[in-house]
Write an enzyme that holds these catalytic residues in place. Sequence first.
Site, PDB file in Angstrom:
ATOM      1  N   SER A 126      93.429  66.242  40.678  1.00 50.47           N
ATOM      2  CA  SER A 126      93.127  66.941  39.418  1.00 50.47           C
ATOM      3  C   SER A 126      94.022  66.494  38.259  1.00 50.47           C
ATOM      4  O   SER A 126      95.239  66.379  38.403  1.00 50.47           O
ATOM      5  CB  SER A 126      93.284  68.448  39.613  1.00 50.47           C
ATOM      6  OG  SER A 126      93.122  69.114  38.371  1.00 50.47           O
ATOM      7  N   LYS A 168      83.343  77.420  42.687  1.00 47.03           N
ATOM      8  CA  LYS A 168      82.822  78.023  41.449  1.00 47.03           C
ATOM      9  C   LYS A 168      81.844  79.170  41.703  1.00 47.03           C
ATOM     10  O   LYS A 168      81.812  80.132  40.937  1.00 47.03           O
ATOM     11  CB  LYS A 168      82.156  76.953  40.571  1.00 47.03           C
ATOM     12  CG  LYS A 168      83.140  75.961  39.971  1.00 47.03           C
ATOM     13  CD  LYS A 168      82.424  74.977  39.062  1.00 47.03           C
ATOM     14  CE  LYS A 168      83.370  73.895  38.579  1.00 47.03           C
ATOM     15  NZ  LYS A 168      82.708  72.990  37.627  1.00 47.03           N
ATOM     16  N   ASN A 227      84.121  78.722  36.112  1.00 48.11           N
ATOM     17  CA  ASN A 227      85.194  77.729  36.210  1.00 48.11           C
ATOM     18  C   ASN A 227      86.467  78.174  35.495  1.00 48.11           C
ATOM     19  O   ASN A 227      87.473  77.478  35.520  1.00 48.11           O
ATOM     20  CB  ASN A 227      84.737  76.361  35.666  1.00 48.11           C
ATOM     21  CG  ASN A 227      84.763  76.292  34.150  1.00 48.11           C
ATOM     22  OD1 ASN A 227      84.620  77.307  33.464  1.00 48.11           O
ATOM     23  ND2 ASN A 227      84.946  75.101  33.611  1.00 48.11           N
ATOM     24  N   ASP A 269      81.920  74.578  31.264  1.00 42.69           N
ATOM     25  CA  ASP A 269      81.417  73.221  31.551  1.00 42.69           C
ATOM     26  C   ASP A 269      80.363  72.767  30.546  1.00 42.69           C
ATOM     27  O   ASP A 269      80.437  71.665  30.002  1.00 42.69           O
ATOM     28  CB  ASP A 269      80.830  73.153  32.967  1.00 42.69           C
ATOM     29  CG  ASP A 269      81.903  73.127  34.043  1.00 42.69           C
ATOM     30  OD1 ASP A 269      83.008  72.634  33.757  1.00 42.69           O
ATOM     31  OD2 ASP A 269      81.642  73.596  35.157  1.00 42.69           O
ATOM     32  N   GLY A 326      72.099  70.344  41.156  1.00 44.09           N
ATOM     33  CA  GLY A 326      73.185  71.106  41.770  1.00 44.09           C
ATOM     34  C   GLY A 326      73.957  71.917  40.747  1.00 44.09           C
ATOM     35  O   GLY A 326      73.531  72.086  39.604  1.00 44.09           O
ATOM     36  N   ASN A 375      65.214  65.320  40.490  1.00 42.79           N
ATOM     37  CA  ASN A 375      66.025  65.495  41.684  1.00 42.79           C
ATOM     38  C   ASN A 375      65.306  64.854  42.866  1.00 42.79           C
ATOM     39  O   ASN A 375      64.092  64.657  42.832  1.00 42.79           O
ATOM     40  CB  ASN A 375      66.247  66.995  41.943  1.00 42.79           C
ATOM     41  CG  ASN A 375      67.433  67.239  42.852  1.00 42.79           C
ATOM     42  OD1 ASN A 375      68.484  66.628  42.695  1.00 42.79           O
ATOM     43  ND2 ASN A 375      67.278  68.124  43.824  1.00 42.79           N
ATOM     44  N   GLY A 419      82.388  60.967  31.904  1.00 39.93           N
ATOM     45  CA  GLY A 419      82.657  62.401  31.814  1.00 39.93           C
ATOM     46  C   GLY A 419      84.077  62.793  31.466  1.00 39.93           C
ATOM     47  O   GLY A 419      84.425  63.981  31.514  1.00 39.93           O
TER      48      GLY A 419
END
Length: 273
Positions: free
Chosen positions: A14, A65, A86, A102, A128, A150, A237
Site C-alpha cells: 500500500s 470493503k 473504503n 473511489d 466487480g 463482463n 489508476g
Amino acid sequence: MDRYAVFGNPINHSKSPFIHTLFARQTQQLLTYEKIEAPVDDFVGSIRRFFAEGGKGANVTVPFKEQAFQLVDQLSPRAKLAGAVNTLKLTDDGLLLGDNTDGAGLVQDLKYHLEELAGKKILLLGAGGACRGVIGPLLEQRPSEIVIANRTVAKAEQLAQEFAAMGKVRVSQFAELNESFDLIINGTSASLAGAMPDIPDAVIGSATVTYDMMYGSKETVFNLWAKEHGAIKTIDGLGMLVCQAAESFAVWRGIRPGTRQVIRELRRNITGA
C-alpha cells in the site's frame, strides 16, 4: 496526535501512508497514518480494536470493503450507492460513519485529463466491486451512455438494473463488443496478473481514451494494448488512487489537499525515476 490507518490483506504494497504523509505536510495537519494487515477472518475485530485504542479514521481496501459496509453505524449516500465502504470516520458522537471515495477519485482524475465527461460514450470493463463503486459518480457526469461489459453477463445486468434510474446503462459480453467508444475504463483486475480482458480491437476508435484503474512502475498491459491499437491517450489508476485519498482526507480533516504534486512524487517513488 490523531491516528489513521489503512486496513487490507495483503497490505504491504500500500502507498496510502506515503500519500497521506504528504497530504498532512502540505495542509499542516498533525496526524499519523499506518498500514494494518487485518486477518481475513477478523477484520471487524481489528477495526473495533483500532477505534477503541483512539483511532480517528481509516481506509479499507481489498478484501474488506463489503464487510466495512455492513459494520458501520451510518452510511453516506455515495457509500449506499456503491454497496461498499473504503473510508471510515469516527464521528464526534462516537458513531462509525462509512463513506466511499473511489468513484469521486476516478471522476476527479478523469476530469483533469479529459475536462468533460458529459456526452461521452463510455465502456466499463468488469462488474466487480471496483466497477460498482464508480458507476454512480460517472453517471452523475451525464455521459451519453455507459456500456458495462463482463465475461459473465448476469453480473453486469444486475449492475445495470441497479443504476438504470440514473442514466442510460446497457450490458454486453466482451466478445460481442463491435463498436468504438470515447472512453474505455478497465475495472477488471487482469492488469495485476499482466493479462488482458478478452475484448475485440473494434472498441478502439480514432479518438478513444483508455483508463486502467490499475497502475505499476511500467505502463499496464491494457494501456499498452490500447496504444498499439490507436488510442489517442492512455491513463493509469495512480491519479485515481491519490484523488480518492484526498477525498478521504477531506472527510476526516475538513480540508482538501492538492493532488497533482503528490501524484508526481508518488510516480517518482514507484518508478524510481
